[in-house]
Design a protein around this motif. Structure first.
Motif, PDB file in Angstrom:
ATOM      1  N   THR A 160       0.829  -1.205   0.000  1.00  0.00           N
ATOM      2  CA  THR A 160       0.000   0.000   0.000  1.00  0.00           C
ATOM      3  C   THR A 160       0.865   1.257   0.000  1.00  0.00           C
ATOM      4  OG1 THR A 160      -1.788  -1.136   1.169  1.00  0.00           O
ATOM      5  CG2 THR A 160      -1.769   1.265   1.273  1.00  0.00           C
ATOM      6  N   ALA A 161       1.913   1.248   0.835  1.00  0.00           N
ATOM      7  CA  ALA A 161       2.813   2.401   0.897  1.00  0.00           C
ATOM      8  C   ALA A 161       3.523   2.615  -0.429  1.00  0.00           C
ATOM      9  CB  ALA A 161       3.827   2.211   2.024  1.00  0.00           C
ATOM     10  N   MET A 162       3.951   1.515  -1.064  1.00  0.00           N
ATOM     11  CA  MET A 162       4.678   1.639  -2.324  1.00  0.00           C
ATOM     12  C   MET A 162       3.750   2.031  -3.467  1.00  0.00           C
ATOM     13  SD  MET A 162       7.619   1.364  -1.345  1.00  0.00           S
ATOM     14  CE  MET A 162       8.365   1.539  -2.963  1.00  0.00           C
ATOM     15  N   ALA A 163       2.489   1.601  -3.400  1.00  0.00           N
ATOM     16  CA  ALA A 163       1.532   2.017  -4.432  1.00  0.00           C
ATOM     17  C   ALA A 163       1.337   3.525  -4.385  1.00  0.00           C
ATOM     18  CB  ALA A 163       0.201   1.297  -4.243  1.00  0.00           C
ATOM     19  N   GLY A 164       1.241   4.081  -3.184  1.00  0.00           N
ATOM     20  CA  GLY A 164       1.133   5.525  -3.045  1.00  0.00           C
ATOM     21  C   GLY A 164       2.373   6.235  -3.550  1.00  0.00           C
ATOM     22  N   LEU A 165       3.517   5.645  -3.283  1.00  0.00           N
ATOM     23  CA  LEU A 165       4.771   6.230  -3.759  1.00  0.00           C
ATOM     24  C   LEU A 165       4.832   6.215  -5.283  1.00  0.00           C
ATOM     25  CD1 LEU A 165       7.653   7.270  -3.462  1.00  0.00           C
ATOM     26  CD2 LEU A 165       8.398   4.917  -3.037  1.00  0.00           C
ATOM     27  N   ARG A 166       4.398   5.103  -5.901  1.00  0.00           N
ATOM     28  CA  ARG A 166       4.427   5.030  -7.358  1.00  0.00           C
ATOM     29  C   ARG A 166       3.502   6.079  -7.976  1.00  0.00           C
ATOM     30  NH1 ARG A 166       4.963  -0.576  -6.184  1.00  0.00           N
ATOM     31  NH2 ARG A 166       2.711  -0.876  -6.178  1.00  0.00           N
ATOM     32  N   THR A 167       2.367   6.309  -7.321  1.00  0.00           N
ATOM     33  CA  THR A 167       1.444   7.332  -7.819  1.00  0.00           C
ATOM     34  C   THR A 167       2.078   8.715  -7.751  1.00  0.00           C
ATOM     35  OG1 THR A 167      -0.470   6.036  -7.113  1.00  0.00           O
ATOM     36  CG2 THR A 167      -0.811   8.394  -7.460  1.00  0.00           C
ATOM     37  N   THR A 168       2.774   8.991  -6.664  1.00  0.00           N
ATOM     38  CA  THR A 168       3.446  10.284  -6.500  1.00  0.00           C
ATOM     39  C   THR A 168       4.519  10.482  -7.554  1.00  0.00           C
ATOM     40  OG1 THR A 168       3.024  10.275  -4.116  1.00  0.00           O
ATOM     41  CG2 THR A 168       4.784  11.715  -4.910  1.00  0.00           C
ATOM     42  N   LEU A 169       5.329   9.452  -7.761  1.00  0.00           N
ATOM     43  CA  LEU A 169       6.415   9.566  -8.738  1.00  0.00           C
ATOM     44  C   LEU A 169       5.882   9.659 -10.160  1.00  0.00           C
ATOM     45  CD1 LEU A 169       9.051   7.078  -7.276  1.00  0.00           C
ATOM     46  CD2 LEU A 169       9.088   9.564  -7.184  1.00  0.00           C
ATOM     47  N   ALA A 170       4.751   9.002 -10.421  1.00  0.00           N
ATOM     48  CA  ALA A 170       4.182   9.051 -11.770  1.00  0.00           C
ATOM     49  C   ALA A 170       3.723  10.458 -12.131  1.00  0.00           C
ATOM     50  CB  ALA A 170       3.008   8.078 -11.880  1.00  0.00           C
ATOM     51  N   ALA A 171       3.426  11.272 -11.116  1.00  0.00           N
ATOM     52  CA  ALA A 171       2.981  12.643 -11.364  1.00  0.00           C
ATOM     53  C   ALA A 171       4.136  13.573 -11.722  1.00  0.00           C
ATOM     54  CB  ALA A 171       2.249  13.188 -10.141  1.00  0.00           C
ATOM     55  N   VAL A 172       5.384  13.105 -11.493  1.00  0.00           N
ATOM     56  CA  VAL A 172       6.548  13.911 -11.835  1.00  0.00           C
ATOM     57  C   VAL A 172       6.832  13.747 -13.326  1.00  0.00           C
ATOM     58  CG1 VAL A 172       9.003  14.285 -11.408  1.00  0.00           C
ATOM     59  CG2 VAL A 172       7.499  13.604  -9.526  1.00  0.00           C
ATOM     60  N   PRO A 173       6.911  14.810 -14.098  1.00  0.00           N
ATOM     61  CA  PRO A 173       7.181  14.683 -15.538  1.00  0.00           C
ATOM     62  C   PRO A 173       8.448  13.876 -15.793  1.00  0.00           C
ATOM     63  CG  PRO A 173       6.570  16.936 -14.998  1.00  0.00           C
ATOM     64  CD  PRO A 173       6.724  16.217 -13.687  1.00  0.00           C
ATOM     65  N   ALA A 174       8.390  13.050 -16.820  1.00  0.00           N
ATOM     66  CA  ALA A 174       9.503  12.135 -17.093  1.00  0.00           C
ATOM     67  C   ALA A 174      10.820  12.864 -17.272  1.00  0.00           C
ATOM     68  CB  ALA A 174       9.190  11.285 -18.325  1.00  0.00           C
ATOM     69  N   GLY A 175      10.794  14.049 -17.848  1.00  0.00           N
ATOM     70  CA  GLY A 175      12.038  14.765 -18.095  1.00  0.00           C
ATOM     71  C   GLY A 175      12.506  15.604 -16.930  1.00  0.00           C
ATOM     72  N   ALA A 176      11.719  15.629 -15.830  1.00  0.00           N
ATOM     73  CA  ALA A 176      12.083  16.488 -14.708  1.00  0.00           C
ATOM     74  C   ALA A 176      13.265  15.950 -13.921  1.00  0.00           C
ATOM     75  CB  ALA A 176      10.878  16.662 -13.783  1.00  0.00           C
ATOM     76  N   THR A 177      13.383  14.651 -13.863  1.00  0.00           N
ATOM     77  CA  THR A 177      14.502  14.024 -13.152  1.00  0.00           C
ATOM     78  C   THR A 177      14.995  12.839 -13.977  1.00  0.00           C
ATOM     79  OG1 THR A 177      13.007  12.565 -11.927  1.00  0.00           O
ATOM     80  CG2 THR A 177      13.612  14.657 -10.876  1.00  0.00           C
ATOM     81  N   ASP A 178      16.268  12.517 -13.827  1.00  0.00           N
ATOM     82  CA  ASP A 178      16.766  11.339 -14.524  1.00  0.00           C
ATOM     83  C   ASP A 178      16.413  10.099 -13.722  1.00  0.00           C
ATOM     84  OD1 ASP A 178      18.819  10.655 -12.612  1.00  0.00           O
ATOM     85  OD2 ASP A 178      20.020  12.294 -13.418  1.00  0.00           O
ATOM     86  N   PRO A 179      16.512   8.890 -14.316  1.00  0.00           N
ATOM     87  CA  PRO A 179      16.096   7.665 -13.624  1.00  0.00           C
ATOM     88  C   PRO A 179      16.815   7.430 -12.298  1.00  0.00           C
ATOM     89  CG  PRO A 179      16.368   7.256 -15.965  1.00  0.00           C
ATOM     90  CD  PRO A 179      16.868   8.646 -15.719  1.00  0.00           C
ATOM     91  N   VAL A 180      18.098   7.813 -12.233  1.00  0.00           N
ATOM     92  CA  VAL A 180      18.843   7.608 -10.987  1.00  0.00           C
ATOM     93  C   VAL A 180      18.262   8.479  -9.877  1.00  0.00           C
ATOM     94  CG1 VAL A 180      21.082   7.846  -9.855  1.00  0.00           C
ATOM     95  CG2 VAL A 180      20.949   6.921 -12.177  1.00  0.00           C
TER      96      VAL A 180
END
Length: 297
Positions: A160-180
Motif C-alpha cells: 500500500t505504501a509503495m503504491a502511493g509512492l508510485r502514484t506520486t512519482l508518476a505525477a513527476v514529468p519524465a524529463g524532470a529528473t533522470d532515472p537515478v
C-alpha cells in the motif's frame, strides 16, 4: 482469505498445549550467481520461521557495519532464545524481545536510528498442541489449508505504501529528473515510511514494530483444523502474486507433492522465461519456503 481471528494489535498470553508432531520441510536459496542469501528459514521445537532481509540498494548507506544476512541470523537466534525462555508468551512479545536483543548485538559502531538500518520481514508459526499461533510482519505471507479451504494471511502495508509512492512519482514529468534521481527519491521516501503508523512495519531496531504485526490463532483439531501451512518469502510467493502461474492452493499442492525445493525451481524458471519478468524491480530474488504438515485426527 484471512482467518477471522486475525488481529494487527491485540495481544494475549496463550497456554502451550500438548505436544504434537509438526512435520517441517524447507528450502531457501539465493538467485543463481549470487553467493549470499539474505533469507533465512529455521525451526526451534514448536516454532517454525522465515525471515527475508531487506536488500540494501547499491550506493545507499545504512548507518550499520552489518548487512541483512547478519541481521536475519541474529534475529533468528534471538527468537529461538526468547521462545525457549518464554514458551507461553505471545509471538509479538517474543519478537519484540528478539529485536531488542539484536539491537544490543550491533554494538556501538552502528547508528540504529538511521532510516536505512538493516531490517527483515518475519513470518512465524507455532504449534500449541490444539492450535497454531501465527505472526506475519511485512511481505512474507502465510498460506493455510484449514478445513480443506486454502487462504492466505498477508501484511499488505508495504505494498500500500509503495503504491502511493508510485502514484506520486508518476505525477513527476519524465524529463524532470533522470532515472537515478527518481530511484534515489523512491528509496528515500520508502525509508521515511518504514515503521511509521501511516507507512509499513518491519523488524529492524525498534521492538515496537512487533506489536504491529498481523497475528492470529487457528485450530489444529475439529472440522476447521489446519492440515498444511506454507511460510513464504516474497521471492517464492511471486509465483502467485507476480507471475500468476499458480494460485495459493496450487502452490501448496506443489510444495506438498514435490517439496519446497521444487517450488523454488519453478521460481527460477519464471524469473528466466516469464513475459512479466522485466517488469519486476528485481530480476531475481532470494526464495524461501517452509512447509508445515499436520496429521488428520
Amino acid at each position: 482469505m484471512r482467518p477471522p481471528t486475525t488481529s494487527v494489535a491485540a495481544e494475549a498470553t496463550r497456554v502451550v498445549g500438548a505436544a504434537r508432531t509438526m512435520r517441517v520441510r524447507s528450502a531457501s536459496a539465493p538467485p543463481p550467481g549470487r553467493p549470499v542469501n539474505e533469507d533465512l528459514v529455521f525451526r526451534f521445537g514448536p516454532l517454525a520461521g522465515l525471515l527475508d532481509g531487506a536488500t540494501v540498494p547499491e550506493g545507499f548507506d545504512t548507518g550499520c557495519v552489518h548487512g541483512p544476512s547478519w541481521y536475519v541470523r541474529h534475529l533468528a537466534a534471538r527468537l529461538g532464545l526468547a521462545e525457549a525462555a518464554r514458551p507461553t508468551a505471545t509471538l509479538m512479545s517474543n519478537l519484540a524481545a528478539a529485536i531488542l536483543a539484536v539491537r544490543s548485538d550491533h554494538g556501538d559502531e552502528c547508528d540504529l536510528d538511521h532510516p536505512g538500518t538493516v531490517s527483515s520481514t518475519v513470518c512465524l508459526l507455532r504449534d500449541g498442541g490444539d492450535h497454531l499461533d501465527y505472526l506475519v510482519l511485512c511481505d512474507s505471507p502465510l498460506v493455510l489449508d484449514a478445513g480443506g479451504v486454502v487462504g492466505v494471511v498477508t501484511d499488505d502495508r508495504l505494498e500500500t505504501a509503495m503504491a502511493g509512492l508510485r502514484t506520486t512519482l508518476a505525477a513527476v514529468p519524465a524529463g524532470a529528473t533522470d532515472p537515478v534521481d527518481r530511484f534515489r527519491r523512491a528509496v528515500g521516501v520508502q525509508r521515511e515510511r518504514m515503521n511509521r503508523t501511516h507507512g509499513y512495519w518491519v523488524a529492524a531496531a525498534d521492538p515496537e514494530a512487533a506489536f504491529h504485526a498481523v497475528t492470529g490463532t487457528v485450530p489444529l483439531r475439529g472440522p476447521g483444523a489446519v492440515r498444511r501451512a506454507a511460510l513464504l518469502s516474497d521471492g517464492a510467493s511471486a509465483l502467485v502474486e507476480q507471475f500468476g502461474l499458480l494460485d495459493w492452493a496450487g502452490l501448496l499442492d506443489v510444495a506438498t507433492a514435490d517439496g519446497p525445493g521444487a517450488l523454488i525451481d519453478r521460481v527460477r524458471v519464471a524469473e528466466r522465461d516469464h513475459p512479466d519478468r522485466l517488469r519486476r524491480r528485481k530480476r531475481a530474488d532470494d526464495a524461501s519456503v517452509v512447509l508445515c504438515e499436520f496429521d488428520a485426527e
